[in-house]
Design a protein around this motif. Structure first.
Motif, mmCIF file in Angstrom:
data_model
loop_
_atom_site.group_PDB
_atom_site.id
_atom_site.type_symbol
_atom_site.label_atom_id
_atom_site.label_comp_id
_atom_site.label_asym_id
_atom_site.label_seq_id
_atom_site.Cartn_x
_atom_site.Cartn_y
_atom_site.Cartn_z
ATOM 1 N N ILE A 1 -12.384 12.050 3.570
ATOM 2 C CA ILE A 1 -10.952 11.724 3.558
ATOM 3 C C ILE A 1 -10.166 12.787 2.765
ATOM 4 C CG2 ILE A 1 -9.213 10.027 2.898
ATOM 5 C CD1 ILE A 1 -10.844 9.036 5.182
ATOM 6 N N PRO B 1 -5.637 17.141 5.109
ATOM 7 C CA PRO B 1 -4.551 17.768 4.351
ATOM 8 C C PRO B 1 -3.725 16.724 3.598
ATOM 9 C CG PRO B 1 -4.058 17.749 6.704
ATOM 10 C CD PRO B 1 -5.484 17.332 6.552
ATOM 11 N N LEU C 1 -11.104 0.596 -6.766
ATOM 12 C CA LEU C 1 -10.718 -0.753 -6.320
ATOM 13 C C LEU C 1 -11.640 -1.229 -5.208
ATOM 14 C CD1 LEU C 1 -6.846 -1.083 -5.879
ATOM 15 C CD2 LEU C 1 -8.333 -2.264 -7.459
ATOM 16 N N LEU C 2 -11.784 -0.386 -4.190
ATOM 17 C CA LEU C 2 -12.576 -0.782 -3.031
ATOM 18 C C LEU C 2 -14.025 -1.022 -3.437
ATOM 19 C CD1 LEU C 2 -12.547 -1.185 0.034
ATOM 20 C CD2 LEU C 2 -13.207 1.200 0.274
ATOM 21 N N ILE D 1 -0.002 15.340 -12.907
ATOM 22 C CA ILE D 1 -0.612 14.071 -12.510
ATOM 23 C C ILE D 1 -1.023 13.329 -13.766
ATOM 24 C CG2 ILE D 1 -2.460 12.957 -11.232
ATOM 25 C CD1 ILE D 1 -2.476 15.271 -9.337
ATOM 26 N N ILE E 1 -0.540 3.709 -10.756
ATOM 27 C CA ILE E 1 -0.916 5.023 -10.222
ATOM 28 C C ILE E 1 -0.963 4.956 -8.702
ATOM 29 C CG2 ILE E 1 -2.693 6.811 -10.194
ATOM 30 C CD1 ILE E 1 -3.707 5.568 -12.874
ATOM 31 N N LEU E 2 -1.620 3.899 -8.205
ATOM 32 C CA LEU E 2 -1.756 3.776 -6.760
ATOM 33 C C LEU E 2 -0.407 3.553 -6.094
ATOM 34 C CD1 LEU E 2 -5.007 1.696 -6.830
ATOM 35 C CD2 LEU E 2 -4.732 3.986 -5.906
ATOM 36 N N PHE F 1 1.417 6.914 -5.866
ATOM 37 C CA PHE F 1 0.905 7.820 -4.832
ATOM 38 C C PHE F 1 1.211 7.287 -3.444
ATOM 39 C CE2 PHE F 1 -1.358 10.004 -8.155
ATOM 40 C CZ PHE F 1 -1.408 11.308 -7.668
ATOM 41 N N LEU G 1 -9.468 -7.934 -4.065
ATOM 42 C CA LEU G 1 -9.762 -6.568 -4.496
ATOM 43 C C LEU G 1 -10.098 -5.684 -3.295
ATOM 44 C CD1 LEU G 1 -12.091 -6.502 -7.637
ATOM 45 C CD2 LEU G 1 -9.917 -5.356 -7.318
ATOM 46 N N ILE G 2 -10.890 -6.239 -2.376
ATOM 47 C CA ILE G 2 -11.257 -5.470 -1.189
ATOM 48 C C ILE G 2 -10.005 -5.144 -0.384
ATOM 49 C CG2 ILE G 2 -12.526 -5.521 0.992
ATOM 50 C CD1 ILE G 2 -14.670 -7.110 -0.339
ATOM 51 N N GLU H 1 -6.956 -4.900 -1.405
ATOM 52 C CA GLU H 1 -6.196 -3.862 -2.102
ATOM 53 C C GLU H 1 -6.836 -2.497 -1.917
ATOM 54 O OE1 GLU H 1 -5.104 -6.754 -5.764
ATOM 55 O OE2 GLU H 1 -5.468 -4.676 -6.277
ATOM 56 N N GLY H 2 -8.154 -2.474 -2.051
ATOM 57 C CA GLY H 2 -8.882 -1.212 -1.893
ATOM 58 C C GLY H 2 -8.661 -0.621 -0.513
ATOM 59 N N PHE I 1 -5.046 0.703 -0.099
ATOM 60 C CA PHE I 1 -4.719 1.970 -0.739
ATOM 61 C C PHE I 1 -5.503 3.138 -0.148
ATOM 62 C CE2 PHE I 1 -2.696 -0.671 -3.916
ATOM 63 C CZ PHE I 1 -1.499 0.018 -3.998
ATOM 64 N N VAL I 2 -6.736 2.889 0.213
ATOM 65 C CA VAL I 2 -7.506 3.940 0.882
ATOM 66 C C VAL I 2 -6.733 4.389 2.122
ATOM 67 C CG1 VAL I 2 -9.539 4.232 2.337
ATOM 68 C CG2 VAL I 2 -9.789 3.420 -0.011
ATOM 69 N N LEU J 1 -3.371 6.246 1.316
ATOM 70 C CA LEU J 1 -3.589 7.625 0.881
ATOM 71 C C LEU J 1 -4.114 8.480 2.017
ATOM 72 C CD1 LEU J 1 -5.119 6.779 -2.579
ATOM 73 C CD2 LEU J 1 -2.894 7.807 -2.157
ATOM 74 N N ALA J 2 -5.009 7.910 2.831
ATOM 75 C CA ALA J 2 -5.599 8.706 3.902
ATOM 76 C C ALA J 2 -4.550 9.071 4.954
ATOM 77 C CB ALA J 2 -6.763 7.939 4.537
ATOM 78 N N GLU K 1 -1.647 9.725 4.505
ATOM 79 C CA GLU K 1 -0.795 10.795 4.001
ATOM 80 C C GLU K 1 -1.008 12.070 4.780
ATOM 81 O OE1 GLU K 1 1.873 9.708 2.225
ATOM 82 O OE2 GLU K 1 1.616 11.688 1.348
ATOM 83 N N ALA K 2 -2.232 12.220 5.294
ATOM 84 C CA ALA K 2 -2.574 13.431 6.046
ATOM 85 C C ALA K 2 -1.601 13.636 7.199
ATOM 86 C CB ALA K 2 -4.005 13.330 6.558
ATOM 87 N N ASN L 1 1.444 13.070 7.127
ATOM 88 C CA ASN L 1 2.784 13.335 6.650
ATOM 89 C C ASN L 1 3.259 14.750 6.943
ATOM 90 O OD1 ASN L 1 4.964 12.113 5.625
ATOM 91 N ND2 ASN L 1 4.522 12.617 3.500
#
Lengths: 369, 306, 371
Positions: free
Chosen positions: B86, B90, B103-104, C88, C287-288, C291, C329-330, C332-333, C336-337, C340-341, C343-344, C346
């Motif tokens: 991941i 980019p 978290l995960l 950061i 933080i999450l 981002f 928790l899962i 949320e995980g 956020f994964v 963030l992923a 974002e590529a 973007n």
């Protein structure tokens, strides 16, 4: 249908009532369906504090006309306030058991004021009439009685005359246990000392293991603890061939060789009392305390290593506790710097709230706070 | 207050340093490998927890602690590879993604770990170096887990491998100057993903050490931040595997010294004591850094060095 | 190939496009989480309905969500503001707890004041301490080149240790028996809720207002522009004669102040004193959020509400379906994964956006030529 159910229940309750002398109008009371909420600060199956609560909650779940809802891992933040409110508003809970000490002030108090028709039975808090709302209350067990018995057994079994205690934080509840354990052991032999190590938090497995090892290296040959999950301590001690006394729940299965006995909670008693009061419409008992005699705490069966002499001595002490003939904190009691904390001739009974403010280590405890 | 037995204190320290330091060693070697490739993976904390849970679960189900270690490594490897892939996309920030992975990882470990809190899994064997001694304390202190020796061997292997093998050179080149590596025909993203996956493997094994040896059982409070601390440790060690070994022992000793001191009667300020490694790392960073210059030994492509 | 698009639609597309990665991320999360539930034989639709109901289904749920979102908005700014200048920072937790501690002891050390003045004093103390703590990370970076990410993480650990030591040692109220805390805040100084029908404390308003102010600062002020120059290219900033060191310090201090303010509201509106319950992970979640919001203060409001909603929904999942707490928790995980992923995407989006904006400006015809 309901009548039939009630009839058969009355019959059953009659049999039960005859043997255990339950309060009077149980049968009618049990008709009223109630929803009860339990909130835990950690995981329900932690082999310790939360598990002791969850196991009792499971028994409550089995009572007729009682619906139990549970939430685990609820932090002592706005989250617990909202969980309590959600149980009330979404599930219609009429009685809530917030089981972590830190929930009481300010969270339980705040929510109790907002929902005066709901009962909040908090575990461990120091409810005060006039200060705290009348629909809130606190219950707790005098588990120091179990720790005193642990001490008696440990005192008989120890060869090095050095005992070890792993504690989370130097707060009154912990100090009371530590002191009771030490007094119990020194009632057997006044030469015995207890070395205490504070880890700083309720669940730090690596530190707890390290503390146990340090104590064993120092020559301590019976260990016990006051942390959320005694599993680590008991297993570490067993590996190194050292004896242990349990806490919160029974850890006998983890240490078949070295487990002597243990101080266990029996939360079923206060839970049942609160649920039954709710069902019968009896007023809430706001300040509920009890020890071995009242069935709030119990002791683990003796392990195989315990000598007959130790068993006999501990049984005798237990018997006099059950007859309320023995008070653990009977003067003179000095702290470990020699100051008199309980004067000669003074007997502090368990209900004395002075004991809930304990802030010293008794003579024979090695450590500082 | 009472007389202090210094020999026992020292022995306890040494034993504690090894016992507490071993998971630090594995996780920091994993992080070192990852960072050598130019990425930073804060998710090792989550991987550690997943490793602890899966290692314990598999050890219990198969009745073999070593299969547990292997499973923990593989689980860690999978999560590491996930981070690697991941973050090759980019605009994906490796630091933030690492935190999401914590978290995960903890979520997955806690969810699937529920069933394994109660049962007892077999534990990893240790080597009794102290069999010659009559003193039980010496024997216990010198009872050292096999994984520690594997960790030491890995340290030496990595130390040699990063310097003297083609693989090591490629990894360092990718980590220091990806453009040159690309010019030589290597694919930085692939190399980094492999490095992160291997790092994940090591962190998973570190987790298995926690659940299968010391403290030796699975529960949700098992990790107290060892995975995140390892990130600091790698910087403390200046990205050198050999230094990672010393630093892991030092961090381990600092975890052991608090209880050891209390056992001999010195028992105040334990919170501050527990924070010593962090303060020490910060001090070392402050003293050894210079403005407008990266930390000596730091991989040039590391997002820490922009 | 050519597509016929009216200019208005093209302009709309250009405006909506930045949200595309987020929308896709949420969609992927829903799919992945559903697969997970399905594989565990958990009723997917029921769980989904409960999550929605628990997060946004009623006023009560909204209160729940917003209460949890309030501190996250502020801790996210602790990451987002320094990020404008290219730093950061991940040590917001430390700034929050120390800020909370400062707020808790302020009334003890000051004479009695009217509540509003006391709040100002408490907020000022909390923001000063929080700002100092994160500013320290920025200062060490500018002064000695100490990496701010690791520096702030280490400082955060140190802050937590100092906090625990003070709260359970020198600053402990002897009357706080089994829950070591600082002396309780007098009732007159505790921060209340917005209204009885909207049971959310004023920390939410503070969070939203501070996010709006931050938006104005970074988007519509000269300083904000200067921050982004520093963040974009330090050498260019130096050539322009910008006070780089000072700008970096200012962003760090502002970020830390936001986290400190979150601590003040936790103390004044929730806990009533400083104690270990303040260490609840708000800094890390922030933080999450930052981002996921791409350090955009307005998007932070949205992302904080999203995360607050997920956290609020866990309660209902546990009670109705008997799922363990880790399910949340899962979720949320996974969320956020994905955030963030995706974002590529973007970078691409930026490209498309320019494209559609051009088409939106085209006078008559919306014919797009793809090369």
């Amino acid at each position: 249908m309901p009548i039939l159910n009630r009839r058969s229940f009355i019959k059953a309750a009659g049999v039960l009532g005859a043997s255990t002398a339950l309060p009077v109008n149980l049968a009618r009371a049990a008709d009223k369906p109630v929803t009860v909420g339990f909130i835990y600060v950690g995981a329900k199956d932690d082999f310790g504090y939360n598990q002791a609560h969850a196991e009792a909650a499971a028994i409550i779940k089995g009572l007729p006309n009682v619906t139990v809802i549970e939430e685990e891992n609820v932090p002592e933040t706005v989250a617990v306030q909202r969980s309590m409110e959600a149980m009330i508003r979404q599930d219609g809970a009429q009685l809530i058991f917030p089981t972590s000490f830190g929930y009481f002030d300010p969270h339980v108090i705040k929510v109790a004021r907002k929902y005066p028709e709901v009962r909040f039975a908090h575990c461990g808090g120091l409810w005060q009439k006039g200060v705290h709302p009348d629909n809130a209350g606190s219950f707790f067990g005098y588990i120091d009685e179990g720790q005193y018995l642990n001490g008696v057994v440990a005192g008989h079994m120890s060869k090095s005359k050095k005992l070890g205690f792993v504690a989370a934080k130097p707060i009154p509840q912990v100090l009371r246990n530590l002191n009771a354990f030490t007094l119990g052991a020194r009632s057997v032999d006044p030469e015995i000392t207890t070395t205490v190590i504070f880890t700083g938090d309720w669940s730090l497995p690596v530190k707890e293991a390290e503390a146990a090892n340090s104590l064993i290296d120092q020559g301590c040959d019976v260990l016990t603890c006051h942390v959320d999950g005694p599993k680590v301590l008991v297993e570490t001690a067993e590996k190194r061939g050292v004896m242990t006394c349990g806490y919160h729940a029974s850890q006998a299965a983890l240490a078949p060789k070295g487990y002597l006995t243990g101080a266990e909670w029996n939360w079923e008693t206060p839970y049942r009392a609160h649920v039954m009061a709710l069902q019968s419409g009896a007023p809430m008992n706001n300040f509920m305390r009890g020890g071995l005699k009242e069935g709030f705490v119990k002791t683990s069966p003796y392990g195989s290593a315990v000598s007959d002499a130790a068993k006999a001595a501990a049984d005798a002490v237990k018997a006099s506790m059950l007859k309320s003939e023995l008070s653990i904190f009977t003067g003179p009691i000095r702290n470990n710097t020699g100051e008199v904390m309980v004067a000669e001739g003074t007997v502090l009974t368990q209900t004395d709230v002075v004991l809930e403010r304990m802030d010293y280590l008794v003579e024979g405890v090695r450590g500082q706070i | 207050m009472a007389e202090i037995d210094y020999s026992v204190l020292l022995l306890a320290l040494l034993a504690g340093a090894i016992r507490v330091g071993t998971p630090f060693l594995f996780v920091s070697l994993g992080e070192c490998l990852t960072e050598k490739g130019g990425r930073i993976n804060l998710g090792l904390e989550g991987i550690l927890v997943v490793g602890a849970m899966s290692g314990y679960a598999v050890a219990y189900l198969t009745d073999s602690a070593w299969l547990g270690v292997l499973a923990a490594g593989c689980a860690g490897c999978a999560l590491g590879a996930f981070h690697g892939v991941i973050c090759s996309l980019p605009r994906v920030n490796d630091i933030a993604f690492g935190i999401a992975l914590i978290l995960l990882g903890t979520g997955l470990a806690f969810f699937f770990g529920k069933a394994f809190i109660q049962p007892q899994a077999p534990s990893l064997p240790s080597i009794e170096l102290g069999a010659w001694s009559d003193d039980a304390r010496v024997r216990s202190a010198l009872s050292v887990n096999v994984l520690f020796f594997i960790g030491v061997a890995l340290t030496l292997l990595m130390h040699w491998g990063l310097r003297a093998t083609r693989w090591g050179l490629v990894l360092r080149l990718v980590g220091d100057h990806a453009q040159s590596a690309r010019a030589l025909g290597y694919r930085p993203a692939l190399v980094r993903t492999l490095a992160t996956a291997s790092g994940g493997f090591l962190a998973g094994v570190g987790g298995a050490y926690l659940s299968l040896y010391y403290p030796g059982s699975w529960n949700e409070g098992l990790s107290s931040g060892q995975g995140l601390m390892a990130v600091a440790l790698v910087i403390f060690a200046r990205w050198q595997p050999l230094n990672c070994l010393w630093a892991a022992l030092l961090f381990g000793a600092s975890g052991a010294v608090g209880p050891a001191l209390q056992a001999v009667g010195i028992s105040s300020g334990y919170y501050l004591f527990a924070a010593m490694p962090y303060a020490l790392t910060l001090l070392v960073m402050y003293l050894s850094c210079r403005p407008n210059q990266t930390l000596s030994g730091a991989p040039g492509e590391l997002s820490l060095n922009r | 190939m050519s597509i016929r698009i009216p200019p208005v639609a093209a302009r709309g597309l250009a405006l909506g496009l930045p949200a595309l990665p987020t929308v896709l991320a949420v969609a992927t999360t829903v799919v992945l989480f559903s697969v997970f539930l399905w594989a565990r034989e958990i009723p997917v639709l029921e769980a989904g309905a409960l999550i929605y109901q628990g997060a946004f289904g009623s006023t009560f749920s909204w209160e729940n969500t917003l209460l949890r979102a309030a501190p996250l908005m502020l801790t996210a700014l602790c990451v987002a503001l320094p990020a404008r200048a290219g730093l950061i920072i991940i040590g917001g937790e430390g700034a929050l707890v120390l800020g909370g501690l400062a707020a808790a002891v302020t009334p003890l050390w000051l004479p009695a004041l009217p509540a509003s003045l006391m709040w100002v004093a408490m907020a000022a103390a909390a923001m000063a301490v929080g700002g100092f703590w994160i500013g320290l990370s920025g200062w060490m970076r500018q002064r000695r080149g100490v990496n701010e990410t690791i520096g702030s993480l280490l400082l955060s650990y140190i802050a937590l240790a100092v906090f625990r030591h003070l709260v359970e040692g020198p600053l402990r109220d002897p009357a706080s028996l089994n829950k070591p805390s600082t002396a309780p805040l007098p009732d007159a100084y505790s921060v209340g809720v917005i209204s009885d029908t909207f049971y959310v404390h004023w920390g939410l308003v503070a969070g939203v207002v501070v996010c709006l102010l931050a938006h104005v600062l970074v988007r519509h002020s000269v300083s904000g522009f200067a921050f982004s120059i520093v963040g974009g290219n330090v050498r260019a900033a130096r050539m322009l004669g910008l006070p780089v060191n000072r700008l970096v310090l200012v962003t760090c201090a502002l970020g830390g102040a936001a986290a400190g303010l979150a601590g003040m509201f936790e103390v004044a509106a929730v806990q009533g004193s400083a104690n270990a319950a303040l260490i609840a992970g708000y800094g890390t979640s922030g933080i999450l959020v930052a981002f996921a919001a791409r350090h955009n203060p307005l998007a932070i409001i949205v992302c904080a509400i999203l995360l607050g909603g997920v956290e609020a929904s866990g309660s209902l999942l546990q009670r109705r379906l008997g799922l363990p707490d880790a399910t949340t928790l899962i979720l949320e995980g996974v969320l956020f994964v994905n955030l963030l992923a995706w974002e590529a995407l973007n970078g691409r989006v930026l490209h498309w956006r320019i494209h559609w904006r051009e088409r939106g400006r085209a006078p008559a015809e919306g014919v797009v030529q793809h090369g």
